[in-house]
Design a protein around this motif. Structure first.
Motif, short mmCIF file in Angstrom:
data_model
loop_
_atom_site.label_atom_id
_atom_site.label_comp_id
_atom_site.label_asym_id
_atom_site.label_seq_id
_atom_site.Cartn_x
_atom_site.Cartn_y
_atom_site.Cartn_z
N ILE A 1 0.86 -1.18 0.00
CA ILE A 1 0.00 0.00 0.00
C ILE A 1 0.90 1.23 0.00
O ILE A 1 1.84 1.31 0.78
N LYS A 2 0.60 2.17 -0.85
CA LYS A 2 1.38 3.41 -0.95
C LYS A 2 1.00 4.39 0.15
O LYS A 2 -0.16 4.45 0.57
N ALA A 3 1.96 5.20 0.56
CA ALA A 3 1.72 6.26 1.55
C ALA A 3 0.59 7.16 1.06
O ALA A 3 0.52 7.49 -0.12
N PRO B 1 2.94 3.98 14.52
CA PRO B 1 1.92 3.45 13.60
C PRO B 1 2.30 3.66 12.14
O PRO B 1 3.08 4.54 11.81
N ASN B 2 1.69 2.85 11.29
CA ASN B 2 1.87 3.04 9.84
C ASN B 2 0.62 3.65 9.21
O ASN B 2 0.58 3.88 8.01
N CYS B 3 -0.40 3.89 10.01
CA CYS B 3 -1.63 4.56 9.56
C CYS B 3 -1.95 5.72 10.48
O CYS B 3 -1.46 5.77 11.61
N GLU C 1 1.28 -5.63 9.57
CA GLU C 1 0.04 -5.32 10.27
C GLU C 1 -0.24 -3.83 10.16
O GLU C 1 0.67 -3.01 10.30
N LEU C 2 -1.49 -3.47 9.86
CA LEU C 2 -1.90 -2.07 9.87
C LEU C 2 -2.07 -1.65 11.32
O LEU C 2 -2.75 -2.33 12.10
N THR C 3 -1.44 -0.53 11.70
CA THR C 3 -1.52 -0.04 13.07
C THR C 3 -1.81 1.45 13.09
O THR C 3 -1.56 2.16 12.11
N ILE C 4 -2.32 1.91 14.21
CA ILE C 4 -2.70 3.32 14.38
C ILE C 4 -2.43 3.71 15.83
O ILE C 4 -2.45 2.86 16.71
N SER C 5 -2.17 4.98 16.06
CA SER C 5 -2.09 5.46 17.44
C SER C 5 -3.52 5.74 17.89
O SER C 5 -4.28 6.41 17.19
N ALA D 1 -2.77 5.39 5.03
CA ALA D 1 -1.40 4.92 5.21
C ALA D 1 -0.47 6.10 5.41
O ALA D 1 -0.38 6.99 4.57
N LEU D 2 0.22 6.10 6.52
CA LEU D 2 1.15 7.18 6.86
C LEU D 2 2.45 7.06 6.07
O LEU D 2 3.13 8.05 5.81
N ARG D 3 2.76 5.84 5.68
CA ARG D 3 3.98 5.56 4.91
C ARG D 3 3.67 4.39 3.98
O ARG D 3 2.59 3.79 4.06
N ASP D 4 4.61 4.03 3.11
CA ASP D 4 4.44 2.83 2.30
C ASP D 4 4.38 1.63 3.26
O ASP D 4 5.18 1.52 4.19
N ILE D 5 3.43 0.73 3.02
CA ILE D 5 3.24 -0.44 3.87
C ILE D 5 3.44 -1.67 2.99
O ILE D 5 2.82 -1.79 1.93
N LYS D 6 4.31 -2.55 3.42
CA LYS D 6 4.67 -3.74 2.65
C LYS D 6 3.75 -4.92 2.95
O LYS D 6 3.24 -5.07 4.06
#
Length: 192
Positions: free
Chosen positions: A27-29, A84-86, A108-112, A99-104
């Motif tokens: 997933i792209k940032a 987090p990455n989201c 796992e998708l994570t959030i604060s 998506a806060l950054r590129d996710i490979k």
């Protein structure tokens, strides 16, 4: 509600955090992941201390929370992380996850969870972070300075967007249109 195609994500059991959402494709940032939908409930009527199902409520207005349908998969299953990455973005009164950054693939998708500082009001606090990131604070509560920065940013952002109508006891309806991406903002990196 996920806005990613079903073949882009899957729900799996994690070691210590219960269920989690993992990506099956890169997933792209900036990509919008989903919209936090559910029943609109009064904050005054919600007892977080007695919510045995977990931390699923999402701030909607100063008087209302969104509580998702826990029988259906959704972005409410994203786990907390101190790195987090989201992130969240308010759009037309809705809370979008992106998506806060590129996710490979496989991550796992994570959030604060952006919980307010624990100034003693969170009795017998169970909001312990288990993300194990390098900068893990051990809690889902923000520090006072980060919380104040986030609140200031959110207040400015809310003024730029139309507020969704509050219908207590009803489900927040999905939007007729969603953006595909969210622009980057330096505040996101300041808070992680």
């Amino acid at each position: 509600m996920f806005l990613l195609k079903k073949d882009s994500w899957e729900i799996k059991e994690t070691k210590e955090k219960g269920l989690g959402v993992f990506v099956k494709k890169d997933i792209k940032a900036g990509t919008v992941i989903g919209d936090y939908l559910g029943k609109v409930i009064r904050i005054a009527d919600f007892d977080l201390d007695n919510d045995k199902k977990g931390l699923f409520s999402m701030y909607f207005t100063d008087e209302a929370l969104i509580y998702p349908d826990l029988t259906k998969p959704g972005i409410h299953l994203l786990n907390h992380s101190c790195k987090p990455n989201c992130w969240i973005y308010v759009y037309k009164g809705h809370t979008l996850f992106f998506a806060l950054r590129d996710i490979k693939q496989g991550e796992e998708l994570t959030i604060s969870y952006l919980l307010s500082p624990n100034d003693g009001t969170c009795k017998n606090c169970t909001h312990h972070c288990k993300c194990k990131s390098v900068n893990c604070s051990g809690t889902m509560h923000l520090s006072k300075d980060k919380y104040e920065k986030w609140q200031e940013f959110q207040d400015k952002e809310r003024k730029k967007t139309k507020t969704a109508k509050v219908n207590f006891g009803k489900n927040l309806q999905k939007l007729s249109f969603y953006p595909k991406t969210i622009p980057n903002n330096p505040i996101y990196e300041l808070l992680v």
